[in-house]
Scaffold this motif. Structure first.
Motif, PDB file in Angstrom:
ATOM      1  N   HIS A   1      -5.263  -6.489  -2.725  1.00  0.00           N
ATOM      2  CA  HIS A   1      -6.296  -6.755  -1.724  1.00  0.00           C
ATOM      3  C   HIS A   1      -5.928  -6.085  -0.399  1.00  0.00           C
ATOM      4  O   HIS A   1      -6.755  -5.395   0.212  1.00  0.00           O
ATOM      5  N   TYR A   2      -4.698  -6.303   0.055  1.00  0.00           N
ATOM      6  CA  TYR A   2      -4.245  -5.675   1.289  1.00  0.00           C
ATOM      7  C   TYR A   2      -4.355  -4.153   1.189  1.00  0.00           C
ATOM      8  O   TYR A   2      -4.898  -3.499   2.080  1.00  0.00           O
ATOM      9  N   LEU A   3      -3.830  -3.577   0.113  1.00  0.00           N
ATOM     10  CA  LEU A   3      -3.836  -2.122  -0.039  1.00  0.00           C
ATOM     11  C   LEU A   3      -5.257  -1.549  -0.057  1.00  0.00           C
ATOM     12  O   LEU A   3      -5.518  -0.513   0.551  1.00  0.00           O
TER      13      LEU A   3
ATOM     14  N   PHE B   1       4.493   2.962  13.408  1.00  0.00           N
ATOM     15  CA  PHE B   1       4.717   1.521  13.427  1.00  0.00           C
ATOM     16  C   PHE B   1       4.016   0.921  14.650  1.00  0.00           C
ATOM     17  O   PHE B   1       3.317  -0.086  14.547  1.00  0.00           O
ATOM     18  N   LYS B   2       4.177   1.563  15.803  1.00  0.00           N
ATOM     19  CA  LYS B   2       3.505   1.086  17.025  1.00  0.00           C
ATOM     20  C   LYS B   2       1.990   1.182  16.883  1.00  0.00           C
ATOM     21  O   LYS B   2       1.263   0.286  17.319  1.00  0.00           O
TER      22      LYS B   2
ATOM     23  N   ALA C   1       5.990  -4.445   0.127  1.00  0.00           N
ATOM     24  CA  ALA C   1       7.042  -4.516  -0.893  1.00  0.00           C
ATOM     25  C   ALA C   1       8.145  -5.488  -0.474  1.00  0.00           C
ATOM     26  O   ALA C   1       8.631  -6.288  -1.297  1.00  0.00           O
ATOM     27  N   LEU C   2       8.527  -5.448   0.788  1.00  0.00           N
ATOM     28  CA  LEU C   2       9.534  -6.392   1.282  1.00  0.00           C
ATOM     29  C   LEU C   2       9.019  -7.824   1.196  1.00  0.00           C
ATOM     30  O   LEU C   2       9.747  -8.735   0.799  1.00  0.00           O
TER      31      LEU C   2
ATOM     32  N   SER D   1       2.151   4.347   4.113  1.00  0.00           N
ATOM     33  CA  SER D   1       3.511   4.290   3.592  1.00  0.00           C
ATOM     34  C   SER D   1       4.297   3.143   4.229  1.00  0.00           C
ATOM     35  O   SER D   1       4.991   2.390   3.542  1.00  0.00           O
ATOM     36  N   ILE D   2       4.174   2.992   5.537  1.00  0.00           N
ATOM     37  CA  ILE D   2       4.871   1.907   6.235  1.00  0.00           C
ATOM     38  C   ILE D   2       4.306   0.552   5.819  1.00  0.00           C
ATOM     39  O   ILE D   2       5.061  -0.393   5.552  1.00  0.00           O
ATOM     40  N   LEU D   3       2.988   0.438   5.731  1.00  0.00           N
ATOM     41  CA  LEU D   3       2.376  -0.824   5.302  1.00  0.00           C
ATOM     42  C   LEU D   3       2.784  -1.181   3.869  1.00  0.00           C
ATOM     43  O   LEU D   3       3.045  -2.348   3.561  1.00  0.00           O
ATOM     44  N   THR D   4       2.854  -0.192   2.999  1.00  0.00           N
ATOM     45  CA  THR D   4       3.266  -0.435   1.618  1.00  0.00           C
ATOM     46  C   THR D   4       4.709  -0.912   1.577  1.00  0.00           C
ATOM     47  O   THR D   4       5.047  -1.823   0.810  1.00  0.00           O
TER      48      THR D   4
END
Length: 106
Positions: free
Chosen positions: A14-16, A72-73, A38-39, A31-34
């Motif tokens: 859902h998020y992706l 990220f920012k 994953a974490l 990539s950062i959100l994925t």
């Protein structure tokens, strides 16, 4: 596989799917959100995820600090995440996935 993990995988998808629908996000954002998702999956956390810059960079395959910091920012500025840094070496920083952004029409 536990029933709980199946539900969690649906949450991740859902998020992706919501992230992929936003034209403001590029491959670095995704990539950062994925990596953050994953974490969270590994930790069993849906919204408040303990993170370190090195782990996010490793999982996202972002290898330069300027690229990492920029995107990220940008994710914070867009309202996708809320970052709470920890300056204590014994505690990890925290990223909160913001539901408000996910529920908005993109």
């Amino acid at each position: 596989m536990k029933k709980n993990n199946i539900f969690r995988e649906k949450d991740i998808m859902h998020y992706l799917s919501r992230y992929c629908d936003d034209p403001k996000l590029n491959v670095w954002h995704l990539s950062i959100l994925t990596a953050i998702l994953a974490l969270g999956y590994r930790q069993g956390e849906r919204r408040r995820i303990k993170v370190s810059r090195s782990k996010i960079m490793q999982l996202s395959h972002v290898h330069t600090l300027p690229t990492y910091h920029k995107y990220f920012k940008h994710l914070q500025d867009l309202g996708y995440i809320k970052y709470t840094p920890s300056y204590d070496p014994g505690y990890k920083s925290e990223v909160k996935l913001c539901k408000k952004r996910l529920s908005q029409n993109i």
